[in-house]
Design a protein around this motif. Sequence first.
Motif, mmCIF file in Angstrom:
data_model
loop_
_atom_site.group_PDB
_atom_site.id
_atom_site.type_symbol
_atom_site.label_atom_id
_atom_site.label_comp_id
_atom_site.label_asym_id
_atom_site.label_seq_id
_atom_site.Cartn_x
_atom_site.Cartn_y
_atom_site.Cartn_z
ATOM 1 N N ILE A 140 76.413 78.767 35.104
ATOM 2 C CA ILE A 140 77.511 79.541 35.671
ATOM 3 C C ILE A 140 78.432 80.038 34.562
ATOM 4 N N HIS A 141 78.693 79.179 33.562
ATOM 5 C CA HIS A 141 79.581 79.575 32.467
ATOM 6 C C HIS A 141 78.939 80.631 31.581
ATOM 7 N N ALA A 142 77.637 80.834 31.710
ATOM 8 C CA ALA A 142 76.956 81.861 30.923
ATOM 9 C C ALA A 142 76.743 83.129 31.738
ATOM 10 N N GLY A 143 77.397 83.215 32.897
ATOM 11 C CA GLY A 143 77.329 84.436 33.697
ATOM 12 C C GLY A 143 76.405 84.358 34.895
ATOM 13 N N GLY A 144 75.760 83.215 35.111
ATOM 14 C CA GLY A 144 74.894 83.079 36.273
ATOM 15 C C GLY A 144 75.696 82.980 37.562
ATOM 16 N N LYS A 145 75.017 83.100 38.684
ATOM 17 C CA LYS A 145 75.686 82.970 39.977
ATOM 18 C C LYS A 145 74.924 81.949 40.821
ATOM 19 N N GLU A 146 75.635 81.368 41.766
ATOM 20 C CA GLU A 146 75.038 80.320 42.579
ATOM 21 C C GLU A 146 74.636 80.849 43.943
ATOM 22 N N VAL A 147 73.535 80.298 44.482
ATOM 23 C CA VAL A 147 73.104 80.624 45.832
ATOM 24 C C VAL A 147 72.694 79.326 46.523
ATOM 25 N N ARG A 192 81.132 74.957 49.024
ATOM 26 C CA ARG A 192 81.341 76.266 49.651
ATOM 27 C C ARG A 192 80.065 76.794 50.296
ATOM 28 N N LEU A 193 78.947 76.593 49.617
ATOM 29 C CA LEU A 193 77.681 77.114 50.131
ATOM 30 C C LEU A 193 77.199 76.369 51.383
ATOM 31 N N ASN A 194 77.551 75.093 51.473
ATOM 32 C CA ASN A 194 77.015 74.261 52.553
ATOM 33 C C ASN A 194 78.075 73.707 53.504
ATOM 34 N N ARG A 195 79.334 74.086 53.267
ATOM 35 C CA ARG A 195 80.437 73.618 54.100
ATOM 36 C C ARG A 195 80.467 72.085 54.170
ATOM 37 N N VAL A 196 80.440 71.479 52.992
ATOM 38 C CA VAL A 196 80.510 70.026 52.876
ATOM 39 C C VAL A 196 81.643 69.677 51.911
ATOM 40 N N LYS A 197 81.870 68.383 51.720
ATOM 41 C CA LYS A 197 82.848 67.885 50.742
ATOM 42 C C LYS A 197 82.197 66.740 49.972
ATOM 43 N N LEU A 198 81.492 67.095 48.927
ATOM 44 C CA LEU A 198 80.742 66.082 48.187
ATOM 45 C C LEU A 198 81.649 65.086 47.467
ATOM 46 N N GLN A 199 82.919 65.446 47.264
ATOM 47 C CA GLN A 199 83.829 64.490 46.638
ATOM 48 C C GLN A 199 84.062 63.261 47.510
ATOM 49 N N VAL A 200 83.822 63.424 48.814
ATOM 50 C CA VAL A 200 84.024 62.294 49.735
ATOM 51 C C VAL A 200 83.040 61.161 49.447
ATOM 52 N N PRO A 201 81.716 61.401 49.416
ATOM 53 C CA PRO A 201 80.809 60.288 49.091
ATOM 54 C C PRO A 201 81.001 59.759 47.666
ATOM 55 N N VAL A 202 81.450 60.594 46.741
ATOM 56 C CA VAL A 202 81.673 60.112 45.374
ATOM 57 C C VAL A 202 82.790 59.072 45.362
ATOM 58 N N ILE A 203 83.921 59.384 45.978
ATOM 59 C CA ILE A 203 85.028 58.424 46.004
ATOM 60 C C ILE A 203 84.682 57.236 46.906
#
Length: 345
Positions: free
Chosen positions: A245-252, A304-315
């Motif tokens: 992403i930092h090199a100009g790529g985009k996410e899908v 954003r892509l999946n309408r989730v909150k991955l920070q929740v399982p991490v914490i």
Amino acid sequence: MKICFLMYPWERVSPETDTTLRMIHEAASRGHTVAITTPNSLTIRDSVAHAFCNVLRKTDKLTSNIPAFYRRAEFKRCKLPLAGFDAIIMRANPPLDTVALNFLDSVRNDTFIMNDIDGLRIANNKLYPASFSGDASRFIPATHVSKNREYLEHVLRDSPSGKMIMKPLNGFGGQGVIVIEKSARQNFRSLLDFYIGSGDQGNYVILQEYVSGAEKGDVRILMLNGEPIGAMRRVPSGDDVRSNIHAGGKEVKHQLSKEEKELCRAIGPQLVRDGLYFAGLDVINGKLIEVNVLSPGGITRINRLNRVKLQVPVIDFVENVVSAKERVIERKSTFRKVIEDAEAI
């Protein structure tokens, strides 16, 4: 719970996309004491490891808008003992600061550190995938590492493919990643001179099997405690081979394939054994290209892509580990009291 994030400076956080900020917000929203510090802020006083920390001031109501949370955040500056934290979450950007790990060595028995210090030492380089053996080895592309120009020229000449990937051993964020065509070998020595450099030391260079499909991008898989919790495909922009992403790529949006799930099952156990509880796998066409262990990102975009909150399982995971450690200490204390009472009879 008291959590310290050992990270990059607060003013360098990108509030719209930053993964660490999502973790901080989640921890703060649960009422935990949150402190942030940087490797340059570590210090020792009276043989005790401390850090100059910015402790997040608690508010009655925390906004759910994370960029707004970032802008409104207020801190109190304190010098705090690292052993007083229940958890230290390593989120400093590459390259790895080995001196910072030396500070943490003295508190590793007192606090949970994610990721583990020894795990970071052995895995924070592009050679780590080569350590996977058994069933996991079939997911690793052929990799050659050297600073010997003649040897690397020999590798390219004998490659069964018409091209290879070259990158510096100590690079990150897609820096220095290029495609080498066998048909353009006359330029290879000049490139090696640039990458390796001059002098007696020189830099190591990686030549890696070109994985078909690389031109279509890669897949970033976030692993938590040896299991995949989310993924996205990163697509290069224009004619750039790099999909970072930092090199100009985009996410899908991306759903893990059967082969990618098998890769995660094969790789996951070693990640856990090495204490690499939160890691990012970069995968191309079912091959593991890199393992990111220092500050793997992607949570915001996958959310954003999946309408989730991955920070929740991490914490959740950090809370569970700390709670388990506390139960062990409490159990030990209870048993010691029984023995002391028995001796008093």
